[in-house]
Design a protein around this motif. Structure first.
Motif, short mmCIF file in Angstrom:
data_model
loop_
_atom_site.label_atom_id
_atom_site.label_comp_id
_atom_site.label_asym_id
_atom_site.label_seq_id
_atom_site.Cartn_x
_atom_site.Cartn_y
_atom_site.Cartn_z
N LEU A 137 0.84 -1.19 0.00
CA LEU A 137 0.00 0.00 0.00
C LEU A 137 0.88 1.24 0.00
N SER A 138 0.47 2.25 -0.76
CA SER A 138 1.16 3.54 -0.75
C SER A 138 0.28 4.58 -0.07
N ILE A 139 0.92 5.45 0.71
CA ILE A 139 0.23 6.55 1.37
C ILE A 139 0.81 7.83 0.80
N VAL A 140 -0.05 8.66 0.24
CA VAL A 140 0.46 9.80 -0.51
C VAL A 140 -0.02 11.13 0.06
N ALA A 141 0.75 12.16 -0.21
CA ALA A 141 0.45 13.50 0.26
C ALA A 141 -0.84 14.01 -0.37
N GLY A 142 -1.60 14.76 0.42
CA GLY A 142 -2.79 15.41 -0.10
C GLY A 142 -3.97 14.49 -0.29
N GLU A 143 -4.00 13.38 0.44
CA GLU A 143 -5.05 12.38 0.20
C GLU A 143 -5.59 11.81 1.50
N GLU A 155 -19.24 13.50 11.14
CA GLU A 155 -19.06 14.34 9.95
C GLU A 155 -17.93 15.35 10.17
N GLU A 156 -17.85 15.91 11.36
CA GLU A 156 -16.81 16.90 11.64
C GLU A 156 -15.41 16.28 11.59
N VAL A 157 -15.29 15.07 12.12
CA VAL A 157 -13.99 14.39 12.06
C VAL A 157 -13.57 14.16 10.62
N MET A 158 -14.49 13.71 9.80
CA MET A 158 -14.13 13.43 8.41
C MET A 158 -13.87 14.72 7.63
N ARG A 159 -14.59 15.78 7.96
CA ARG A 159 -14.29 17.07 7.32
C ARG A 159 -12.90 17.55 7.74
N THR A 160 -12.53 17.31 9.00
CA THR A 160 -11.19 17.66 9.46
C THR A 160 -10.13 16.87 8.70
N ALA A 161 -10.40 15.59 8.46
CA ALA A 161 -9.47 14.76 7.67
C ALA A 161 -9.28 15.36 6.28
N ARG A 162 -10.35 15.86 5.69
CA ARG A 162 -10.24 16.47 4.36
C ARG A 162 -9.42 17.76 4.41
N VAL A 163 -9.58 18.54 5.47
CA VAL A 163 -8.79 19.76 5.62
C VAL A 163 -7.31 19.42 5.73
N LEU A 164 -6.99 18.41 6.52
CA LEU A 164 -5.59 17.99 6.67
C LEU A 164 -5.00 17.60 5.31
N GLY A 219 -1.81 19.22 2.44
CA GLY A 219 -0.68 18.45 1.94
C GLY A 219 -0.31 17.27 2.80
N ARG A 220 -1.08 16.99 3.83
CA ARG A 220 -0.78 15.83 4.67
C ARG A 220 -1.38 14.56 4.07
N ALA A 221 -0.91 13.44 4.55
CA ALA A 221 -1.46 12.14 4.17
C ALA A 221 -2.26 11.60 5.35
N VAL A 222 -3.53 11.27 5.12
CA VAL A 222 -4.41 10.83 6.20
C VAL A 222 -4.91 9.43 5.88
N VAL A 223 -4.73 8.52 6.82
CA VAL A 223 -5.26 7.16 6.70
C VAL A 223 -6.28 6.97 7.81
N VAL A 224 -7.49 6.56 7.44
CA VAL A 224 -8.58 6.42 8.40
C VAL A 224 -9.16 5.02 8.30
N VAL A 225 -9.13 4.28 9.42
CA VAL A 225 -9.84 3.00 9.48
C VAL A 225 -11.31 3.29 9.77
N LEU A 226 -12.19 2.80 8.90
CA LEU A 226 -13.62 3.07 9.04
C LEU A 226 -14.43 1.78 8.91
N HIS A 227 -15.53 1.71 9.67
CA HIS A 227 -16.51 0.66 9.46
C HIS A 227 -17.68 1.16 8.61
N ASP A 228 -17.92 2.46 8.67
CA ASP A 228 -19.03 3.04 7.92
C ASP A 228 -18.59 3.26 6.47
N LEU A 229 -19.06 2.40 5.59
CA LEU A 229 -18.64 2.47 4.19
C LEU A 229 -19.16 3.74 3.50
N SER A 230 -20.29 4.26 3.96
CA SER A 230 -20.81 5.49 3.37
C SER A 230 -19.94 6.68 3.74
N LEU A 231 -19.37 6.70 4.95
CA LEU A 231 -18.41 7.74 5.32
C LEU A 231 -17.18 7.66 4.43
#
Length: 264
Positions: free
Chosen positions: A32-38, A182-191, A195-207
């Motif tokens: 797996l690759s983890i990339v900037a801005g994603e 929703e606020e947590v995921m919006r924060t992930a998008r801001v990060l 230019g940061r790389a964000v990896v989020v383990v989720l159970h909610d597939l719609s999120l």
């Protein structure tokens, strides 16, 4: 000091990662690759190996086979301080045993930078983390007296205050109400936009469908597929991985996929 890469640059590269627990293989040849801005969402059934993979990516768990590289350098060659300045990790446990005040827990995120003595930067980072996680009203309360959701948000604030290039979040929405998810995921998008790389383990597939740039689907310790939400979150792929019939519909406006179980 944080050194941002260009969007799309690889921060972390995992190759052929295999992990055993006794006779049980938890991960098998995962790359797996983890990339900037994603924002990258890790999804999969219980026991798929998501949290184990996150621990390996963080350098907190050594794989039995395979390698993890940070900027092309094996993670085992990085000191603890170097890693703490490069990546921040939110685990599922959120364990703080002593009755620290919530503000003290958030301030712990600045400890990797403590030798720098840049107090203005510390204050700015802590204030931004507190605002992003909506914990201002909790700061003087004891962490041990908080609810599960409140602890999760304070722990996330600690991670954000660390201000690292790579942010690894293990089920950050699990204990939260709808608004704070929703606020947590919006924060992930801001990060990611910074230019940061964000990896989020989720159970909610719609999120995952709503907020991720890429989705990595694990099942039985193997990487099933990695791609855009549209590519990964299909009824056939999800049904095969979870053993459950689902339907995928499009959210009005964004067209992002919503995954719903078929209930009869």
């Amino acid at each position: 000091m944080i050194h941002r890469h260009e969007a799309g640059d690889v921060y972390v590269e995992a190759s052929g990662v295999t992990v055993h627990a006794g006779e049980v293989r938890i991960l098998s040849e995962v790359s797996l690759s983890i990339v900037a801005g994603e924002v990258l969402a890790l999804v999969g059934p219980n026991g798929a190996g998501k949290s184990t993979l996150l621990g390996v990516l963080a350098g907190d768990r050594k794989p039995d086979h395979g390698v993890v590289l940070y900027d092309g350098r094996p993670v085992r060659d990085w000191s603890h301080l170097e890693l703490s300045r490069r990546r921040a990790v939110l685990t599922q446990e959120n364990t703080v045993s002593f009755p620290f005040r919530a503000i003290e827990v958030v301030e712990m995120g600045r400890s990797p930078w403590g030798r720098g003595g840049d107090f203005d930067r510390d204050r700015t980072a802590i204030a931004a983390a507190v605002a992003a996680t909506d914990v201002t009203h909790l700061l003087d309360r004891r962490y041990t007296a908080l609810s599960g959701g409140e602890k999760a948000r304070v722990s996330l604030a600690r991670v954000l205050a660390q201000q690292t290039d790579v942010v690894l979040l293990d089920e950050p929405t699990a204990a939260l109400d709808l608004r704070h998810q929703e606020e947590v995921m919006r924060t992930a998008r801001v990060l990611a936009s910074e230019g940061r790389a964000v990896v989020v383990v989720l159970h909610d597939l719609s999120l995952a469908g709503a907020y991720a740039d890429r989705v990595a689907l694990l099942a039985e310790g193997r990487m099933v597929t990695v791609g855009s939400p549209d590519e990964v979150l299909t009824a056939e792929t999800i049904g095969d991985a979870y053993g459950l019939e689902v339907q995928v519909i499009r959210q009005p406006g964004s067209g992002r996929p919503l995954v719903l179980p078929v209930r009869t």
